[in-house]
Structure formats: C-alpha cells, structure tokens
Scaffold this motif. Structure first.
Motif, PDB file in Angstrom:
ATOM      1  N   ALA A  19     -11.346 -79.132   0.560  1.00 58.77           N
ATOM      2  CA  ALA A  19     -10.362 -78.459  -0.294  1.00 58.77           C
ATOM      3  C   ALA A  19     -11.040 -77.425  -1.192  1.00 58.77           C
ATOM      4  O   ALA A  19     -10.546 -76.304  -1.373  1.00 58.77           O
ATOM      5  N   ARG A  20     -12.180 -77.805  -1.783  1.00 54.55           N
ATOM      6  CA  ARG A  20     -12.900 -76.891  -2.662  1.00 54.55           C
ATOM      7  C   ARG A  20     -13.405 -75.685  -1.884  1.00 54.55           C
ATOM      8  O   ARG A  20     -13.359 -74.551  -2.367  1.00 54.55           O
ATOM      9  N   PHE A  21     -13.884 -75.913  -0.667  1.00 56.25           N
ATOM     10  CA  PHE A  21     -14.401 -74.819   0.159  1.00 56.25           C
ATOM     11  C   PHE A  21     -13.317 -73.765   0.397  1.00 56.25           C
ATOM     12  O   PHE A  21     -13.525 -72.567   0.192  1.00 56.25           O
ATOM     13  N   TRP A  22     -12.122 -74.239   0.828  1.00 57.17           N
ATOM     14  CA  TRP A  22     -11.057 -73.287   1.126  1.00 57.17           C
ATOM     15  C   TRP A  22     -10.554 -72.609  -0.135  1.00 57.17           C
ATOM     16  O   TRP A  22     -10.176 -71.425  -0.107  1.00 57.17           O
ATOM     17  N   ALA A  23     -10.565 -73.310  -1.256  1.00 52.22           N
ATOM     18  CA  ALA A  23     -10.138 -72.687  -2.517  1.00 52.22           C
ATOM     19  C   ALA A  23     -11.074 -71.538  -2.899  1.00 52.22           C
ATOM     20  O   ALA A  23     -10.625 -70.486  -3.378  1.00 52.22           O
ATOM     21  N   LEU A  24     -12.362 -71.724  -2.664  1.00 52.58           N
ATOM     22  CA  LEU A  24     -13.342 -70.693  -3.024  1.00 52.58           C
ATOM     23  C   LEU A  24     -13.228 -69.468  -2.119  1.00 52.58           C
ATOM     24  O   LEU A  24     -13.280 -68.332  -2.593  1.00 52.58           O
ATOM     25  N   VAL A  25     -13.092 -69.691  -0.814  1.00 49.84           N
ATOM     26  CA  VAL A  25     -13.076 -68.540   0.095  1.00 49.84           C
ATOM     27  C   VAL A  25     -11.721 -67.831   0.087  1.00 49.84           C
ATOM     28  O   VAL A  25     -11.617 -66.703   0.577  1.00 49.84           O
ATOM     29  N   ARG A  26     -10.699 -68.483  -0.478  1.00 50.93           N
ATOM     30  CA  ARG A  26      -9.371 -67.852  -0.546  1.00 50.93           C
ATOM     31  C   ARG A  26      -9.075 -67.251  -1.919  1.00 50.93           C
ATOM     32  O   ARG A  26      -8.052 -66.584  -2.088  1.00 50.93           O
ATOM     33  N   ALA A  27      -9.947 -67.485  -2.896  1.00 45.50           N
ATOM     34  CA  ALA A  27      -9.692 -67.031  -4.259  1.00 45.50           C
ATOM     35  C   ALA A  27      -9.593 -65.504  -4.310  1.00 45.50           C
ATOM     36  O   ALA A  27     -10.496 -64.789  -3.875  1.00 45.50           O
ATOM     37  N   GLY A  28      -8.476 -65.007  -4.846  1.00 37.63           N
ATOM     38  CA  GLY A  28      -8.266 -63.561  -4.903  1.00 37.63           C
ATOM     39  C   GLY A  28      -9.332 -62.829  -5.687  1.00 37.63           C
ATOM     40  O   GLY A  28      -9.739 -61.718  -5.337  1.00 37.63           O
ATOM     41  N   LYS A  29      -9.820 -63.456  -6.770  1.00 35.52           N
ATOM     42  CA  LYS A  29     -10.827 -62.808  -7.613  1.00 35.52           C
ATOM     43  C   LYS A  29     -12.098 -62.529  -6.827  1.00 35.52           C
ATOM     44  O   LYS A  29     -12.676 -61.442  -6.895  1.00 35.52           O
ATOM     45  N   TRP A  30     -12.562 -63.533  -6.066  1.00 37.46           N
ATOM     46  CA  TRP A  30     -13.819 -63.361  -5.319  1.00 37.46           C
ATOM     47  C   TRP A  30     -13.608 -62.423  -4.136  1.00 37.46           C
ATOM     48  O   TRP A  30     -14.496 -61.641  -3.800  1.00 37.46           O
ATOM     49  N   ASN A  31     -12.447 -62.479  -3.504  1.00 36.38           N
ATOM     50  CA  ASN A  31     -12.141 -61.551  -2.403  1.00 36.38           C
ATOM     51  C   ASN A  31     -12.163 -60.110  -2.900  1.00 36.38           C
ATOM     52  O   ASN A  31     -12.668 -59.202  -2.240  1.00 36.38           O
TER      53      ASN A  31
END
Length: 790
Positions: A19-31
């Motif tokens: 869950a944490r992995f997908w939250a990080l790679v989907r986060a709009g800020k980091w994208n």
C-alpha cells in the motif's frame, strides 16, 4: 522483512508495504517533481523526492540531533536479500526493456524494473543469489545476463533509489513486497556493517566487452552539467577553445585540455573523459580510432601546479563575466517569482511599487529587514540548539552602481519604521533638553539628572559610547521578562559609513557587527565617565545601500576570514542600462498608507512564532545543499551555506505573520497568537533562501575558495614533515620482530634494535605479544598498540 524508504535526509527510514509503495509512486506531488526535473534538468527537484532502499533495512540508532529511529546508516544495515542495479544514460529505456525476454525476467529473479526520474535510466531490482557473491557481485552477474554495464557506485547496502511514477514501472512481481533471503543476510550483513562492500571476486573476465572503453563513453555521453565555482564547465571549455586551430594537432589539443580540466573538475579521469567527449571534434577523434579514455588517463600524472594554467585562468575569468550577465537574468526570474507570490502576500505589491521586476528582490529583503526590526519582541526556535529562543536579525547591503535606483529603500524606511522614529522622538527631545540644562546649570550644584531614555534608530555617525548606552537602555518587559529591543541603522551610502568607521568614536564596530547576527554577548568597562560599564547582548539590525566598490572595501580577501560575509545579506541591483524609470501619472497614496498601517501593527507584535514546519523544511533544504557541497568537496560552499537558513526564516517571518493576521489575538496592547504555516509560506521561504545562497555564491564564492586554498597552502608550508623515526615506525608491520625493526629502521645491530623497541614499549606505541622459536633460538614478537606516533 520487506524493504524501506526515506522521505528526506532529516527523517529516519520507514518500512514499505504494498500500500505504501503504490501511495508513493502515485503521489501527485512527486509525479510533478519528476516531470519538472525532466523538463528543467534541475537536480534539486530530484533530491526532494523520497527514496526506496531495496537492499536493506536498518536497526534503530540515534541521529546527530538526538532523534531515535531507523536511520540510513551503513553500520546499522540489515540486508533484505534484494539487489538494486542502475543502468544509466539510455535514450530509449522502454525500447531497451522490450529487447529483454519477458519470460526470462522471473526466472532470473527480477522483481521490479522502472524508469528512473531522469527518464534516461533503468532501475532493476532482483533477488540476490548466494552463489554469485555479495551485492556488487550479483550486479555484475545480472549485467552479464541483461547485456549492460555495471555502475560501481551502487555497491553500498544503504544506496537510495529515488521513487518513480507509476506509469514508469515496466515490470513488477508482487514478491517484491514479501521477499527475504535470510541466508544471504546472515552471510553478508556483518561485512557491510563493517564497511566491506567491494566485490569479492574478479569480474573482468565476465564483463561484456562488445565496445571499447571510448565507445562506451561515446554512447553514454550527455550534456555536460559539471560546475566550477558556480560556472558551467561547458562554458569554460568553450572559452578555452576560442582561438584553437584544430587543423594542427587534435591529439595534442586533447592532451592540453584534459590536463587543464583537472583544475576545474578534479583529477577524475572518468569525469574528464565524459566532459571532453561532449565535444564533436573529440567524438570524431574517437570514431577515427583515438583511445580517448587512455589519452585522458595518461595526463593524470602530469605535473600539477599550485595555480591553474594561464589559458584556463583566462577562460574562467571570461566565463565569470558571463555569470554576471546570468545574475542579471536571475534577478528578472526572482522578480517574476515574487510577483507570482503577491496574490498570497499582497504587501509585496506595495513594497515593490514603482520598481522594475529585476529590483523586486532588493525591495523584498530591505522591507523584510525593516519589518523584522518592528517585530523585535518576537522570537522563534531553530533546529540548531532548539532550546534557545532566537531573535529576528538582519545585516542587509543592497549593492548597485550610482543612480541605479537605491532610493526605494528610503521610501520603505520612512513608511515602515515610522512607529520607532516617533517613539524615539520622545527620548531625543528629553536628551536635548537635558543638554541645554547642562549648559546653564552644569557648573552649579543643582546639576540636572540625566534622563534614562530609549532611542533605537541611529545614524551612521553615532559614537560607540552613545550607541552602547542606548542599547543597554532599550529594555522592555515582555511577558514578564526584560527584553532588549533591537537597534537599527539605515544609511543610503555605505561608502560614507565606511569612511566614518575609519576613525573617530565610531571606529571598530566590526565586533558588534559580527555579534549582532546571533545576538551574542559583548560588554565594555572603560574608565571615562561617559561609558557605561555593562555586559549586553548585541541586538542591532543594519541596512545599507552602496556601490560594489564599497562592498569590496567592506569584505575583501584580507578580512574574509572574520565571518561577516556569511552574516550579510548582499542583494545586487542591476544597472539601469539607459532605461528610464516608470513614470507614474497618478499618486498612489493608498500604497503608502497600507505600509504605514502594517508598520504600526508589526510594532505591536510579541511572542514565540509557531514556525516549526518552516524550520523542518529549512533543515531539509540545507541538508540537500550540504550534500551538493560534499559532492563538490567544496569547503567554500559549506561555509557560505551554513547560515542561509537563518536568513530564509528571518526575512520571511513578517510576511508570514501578515498573511495569517486574522489568526492573531490581542494581549493587552500587543498582537500575538498561534498560526499554522503551509506550503504557500514555504514557497516564500524557499525563494528567499535560494536568493540568499545564490547571492552569497555570486559575491563571495571566489573569495571563499581562495581563503581555503591559501589556508591549505599555509598549512602545508608550516606543517612539519614526519621525522625519520615516524616514517620508519609507520613502515613496521602491525606485528613485528627485532629483524623487522632492523630492516625498517636501517639498524645494523640487534641490540640497538632491541633498545629502540624497548623505548616504543615504554611509550605505549608497542607491546610484547609472545615468542617464537627459530633455529633453536627464542625470539620475541611485538605488536603496535594503535597509538599514532607524531
């Protein structure tokens, strides 16, 4: 076991589940950061990203700040059994991935492949095989299977991998989230904790050698991003190449260029090769069969002079002039950013009224300096010694040519500092009346008593005795405690201030200037009747405008080591370039009225500012810049960076308070209150701290580099070379015998060697650990204790 991630350098690592992995790679800020990084090439955007650590988790340790957590330390490593490998400098990462056999990836133990934030690389995560060796050994074997080259910089267990976008994930096996290899961890964890991450076997025979070393560099070369003293090395090379006739001998030109680049890039043949391979004529040489890698390596042992060669020095000087032009362009960019923030901080429009965009930065800092002086009764806590409550301090110098528009500072001074000037009028009138009375009654017994008054604004022509007396008197009770209020000096002519400081009663204010930035303690105890005997904290803000020549007289190579440069906020004003100022047809009285009103409000502020989130962000910002300085091995950058965060917070604080003014409440005659800072506030702070660091580098980086170069040269000249005894002792093996002593110390007789060993033992440099028998003779064995001989 799983793996972990780190949000930034100032936070410990945290475990990663699916869950944490997908939250990080989907986060709009980091994208968004990744998209902007690919668009601009600004590495600072990449460094803001969180990062996975696939190879290891970490035991709980304590940070330098005393915070406990799973900090990313090699000594606290616990291997997961996963290996991460980088494949860099790929123009078409998706195309490379398609060429790999999708059916084989799972068989090879690969659990994740994604495109790196640069968009020009691939990250491969796979299961370690014990029979292949340690982490770097496994990388070499996997590289052989995939037909790529290993990046040796990925050998450490604590190596970070910046997060990617979900759309950049090319392959994922869910075993990534649950995999653990206990046997691999038991075999290698202790070694990595001890710092042993190098390969355990020779991979030279298995490396793919379809290309020559030169061809590999040629295929991977990318736009040069090296810098020297803030100047792009690519521009220095361009200037160096001017006038060079390549028709003569390109090989000799390459030799000369590579030799010179050691002075700006360092003695790093790989980086120098990458630099020269960006040049078309060097690429032509390589295509014609020249071993560019070998040529570059051959010049590494050339004589390295104390000063850089004349030709290179001239190229650097010419590029430096271009950097001045770059600063002029940067001022426009900062002005645009300030204008963009004016919707959230409307006071910026009033502060910058009548100015061009490239003057906005100066107005921001001058107004910020005046307004923080009004907020003298406010304090805050910083990440360095957080137990200490700090004040809002500034030492501002706006630097520009004569008639370049510095008069805006006078307008801001009169409007914003009006409350302090009005309060000072009472004290000045009382002192003047006292002096008139002294003229008539001073000779009589009814000598008037000198009133104790508060005067906080001082012109440049103020005596030391008067200044210190007023600073000691300017004490007010705030929240039940006595608080010393800030003095303020404003002068539109730094040149005039410097001439005054050369003599008379204002002389030798440098100690006060240095101590004012952190409100350090000072004092005086003179015998004359006019001087107060007292210890005091220096609470003094000063703002000057002046010319570049005045700044050079103030800060130069002779006095650079005093530390004043890093305390100063020096903001350039651009030349007018024959442009007329904007003509205003309508008098805007409302703008001046708003500034005066805010001045009166800020003068009634008190209390501890709730800026903890801003302080955390500044810590992260500084950590990222410090990592850059470390990578550049630049003590000069480290020096100029250390105080930038204070400037960022101090100058932003008044604007942040005004933005959150509705959250303030009354406490008697004062305004105080809690407010919650947010991303908008951080945008302003980040802009200010970026401007401060850029201007520090612009004005003082070359001076700082020379300061440390001279320091090292003086140290080398004065350092005492190791004595013969020390050199001989260092040559001794850790365990040694009398024969070893005779050989290393060139002693002919055994009894002399034994006497020498006896002295080493008595001085605790060595100790006897046993005996051995050789040809029927018992001989002693000694061991070094580890104590260094000097």
């Amino acid at each position: 076991m799983g793996f972990c991630y780190q949000k930034n350098f100032s936070n410990p690592t945290l475990p990663v589940d699916e869950a944490r992995f997908w939250a990080l790679v989907r986060a709009g800020k980091w994208n968004e950061n990744i998209d902007q990084y690919r668009k601009t090439g600004d590495a600072a955007l990449k460094r803001k990203l969180p990062a996975f650590i696939f190879q290891a988790t970490f035991d709980e340790t304590t940070s330098k700040a005393g915070k406990k957590g799973a900090w990313r330390k090699q000594a606290a490593t616990r291997l997961t059994g996963l290996v991460v490998m980088d494949v860099d400098h790929i123009e078409d990462p998706r195309g490379v991935f398609v060429k790999w056999n999708g059916e084989s990836l799972r068989d090879w133990g690969i659990v994740l492949i994604y495109i790196t934030p640069s968009g020009k690389g691939l990250k491969i995560v796979f299961k370690a095989r014990l029979e292949w060796g340690n982490l770097i050994d496994n990388q070499h074997q996997m590289a052989q299977l995939l037909g790529v080259e290993v990046d040796e910089s990925c050998k450490d267990a604590s190596r970070m991998s910046f997060v990617c976008k979900e759309s950049d994930i090319l392959y994922l096996d869910k075993e990534l989230f649950t995999y653990e290899n206990q046997a691999f961890s038991e075999r290698y964890t202790a070694l990595y904790r001890d710092g042993h991450s190098q390969a355990t076997r020779d991979h030279s025979a298995t490396e793919i050698r379809t290309d020559s070393a030169t061809e590999k560099v040629l295929k991977s070369c990318s736009p040069l991003q090296e810098e020297f003293n803030g100047m792009p090395v690519s521009e220095i090379i361009d200037k160096w190449m001017q006038g060079v006739n390549l028709a003569n001998n390109r090989h000799n030109t390459l030799v000369d260029l590579a030799s010179h680049l050691r002075y700006v890039i360092g003695k790093n043949p790989t980086r120098i090769t990458e630099a020269v391979m960006t040049l078309p004529w060097v690429q032509d040489l390589a295509n014609e069969g020249e071993d560019v890698v070998g040529t570059v390596r051959s010049v590494m042992d050339f004589k390295y002079h104390e000063h850089m060669p004349k030709k290179l020095r001239e190229a650097v000087a010419t590029t430096s002039q271009l950097e001045n032009d770059n600063m002029a362009q940067q001022l426009w960019t900062w002005g645009e950013e300030i204008e963009a923030l004016s919707d959230d901080f409307p006071i910026l429009r009033d502060v910058c009224k009548g100015l061009k965009r490239n003057q906005y930065a100066s107005a921001l800092f001058v107004s910020g300096g005046f307004m923080m002086t009004l907020m003298t009764r406010c304090r805050y806590r910083f990440y360095h010694r957080p137990e200490e409550l700090r004040r809002l301090n500034c030492e501002v110098m706006v630097i520009g040519d004569p008639a370049s528009g510095k008069s805006f500072a006078t307008r801001l001074y009169k409007l914003l500092i009006a409350p302090i000037i009005a309060a000072d009028r009472i004290g000045k009138d009382a002192i003047n009346a006292y002096r008139e009375q002294m003229k008539t009654k001073g000779a009589n017994k009814e000598k008037p008593k000198k009133p104790k008054v508060v005067v906080r604004v001082h012109p440049a022509r103020t005596s030391n005795a008067q200044f210190i007396q007023d600073m000691v008197n300017a004490v007010e009770e705030v929240d039940g405690e006595p608080m010393q209020l800030h003095m303020l000096t404003f002068d539109t002519e730094l040149d005039n201030t410097l001439s005054i400081q050369k003599g008379g009663s204002w002389i030798d204010k440098q100690s006060l200037e240095l101590k004012a930035f952190h409100n350090e303690e000072d004092g005086q105890a003179y015998s004359n009747m006019d001087s107060v005997i007292e210890n005091f904290c220096v609470t003094w803000n000063f703002i000057y405008t002046g010319t570049p020549l005045a700044l050079k007289a103030k800060i130069n190579e002779r006095n650079f080591g005093s530390g004043l440069a890093t305390r100063l906020t020096c903001i350039p004003l651009p030349p007018t370039n024959f442009e007329m100022m904007s003509r205003e047809s309508v008098v805007d009285c409302e703008s001046d009225k708003r500034l005066k009103e805010w001045g009166e409000k800020l003068d009634r502020m008190k209390g501890v500012l709730s800026v903890e989130k801003i302080v955390d962000e500044l810590y992260d910002w500084t950590a990222r810049r410090m990592a850059d300085a470390k990578e550049n091995n630049s003590k000069a950058e480290e020096m100029l960076l250390k105080r930038c965060a204070y400037h960022g917070l101090n100058f932003a604080a008044p604007f942040i308070v005004m933005r959150h003014w509705d959250q303030m409440h009354h406490d008697g005659a004062y305004y105080c209150g809690e407010f919650e800072t947010d991303e908008v506030d951080w945008k302003l702070v980040e802009l200010i701290v970026n401007i401060q660091y850029a201007c520090q580098r612009h004005y003082f980086l070359a001076m700082a580099e020379k300061y440390f170069d001279d320091q090292m040269r003086d140290y080398a000249a004065n350092v005492r070379h190791s004595s013969k005894v020390v050199e001989c002792f260092n040559r001794l093996p850790d365990e040694f015998s009398v024969e070893d002593m005779m050989q290393c110390f060139s002693i002919a007789k055994a009894n002399v060697a034994r006497a020498r060993i006896s002295r080493l033992v008595k001085d605790h440099y060595a100790e006897k650990v046993g005996d051995y028998v050789e040809n029927g003779t018992t001989k002693a064995v000694y061991q070094k204790t580890g104590k260094a001989m000097c």
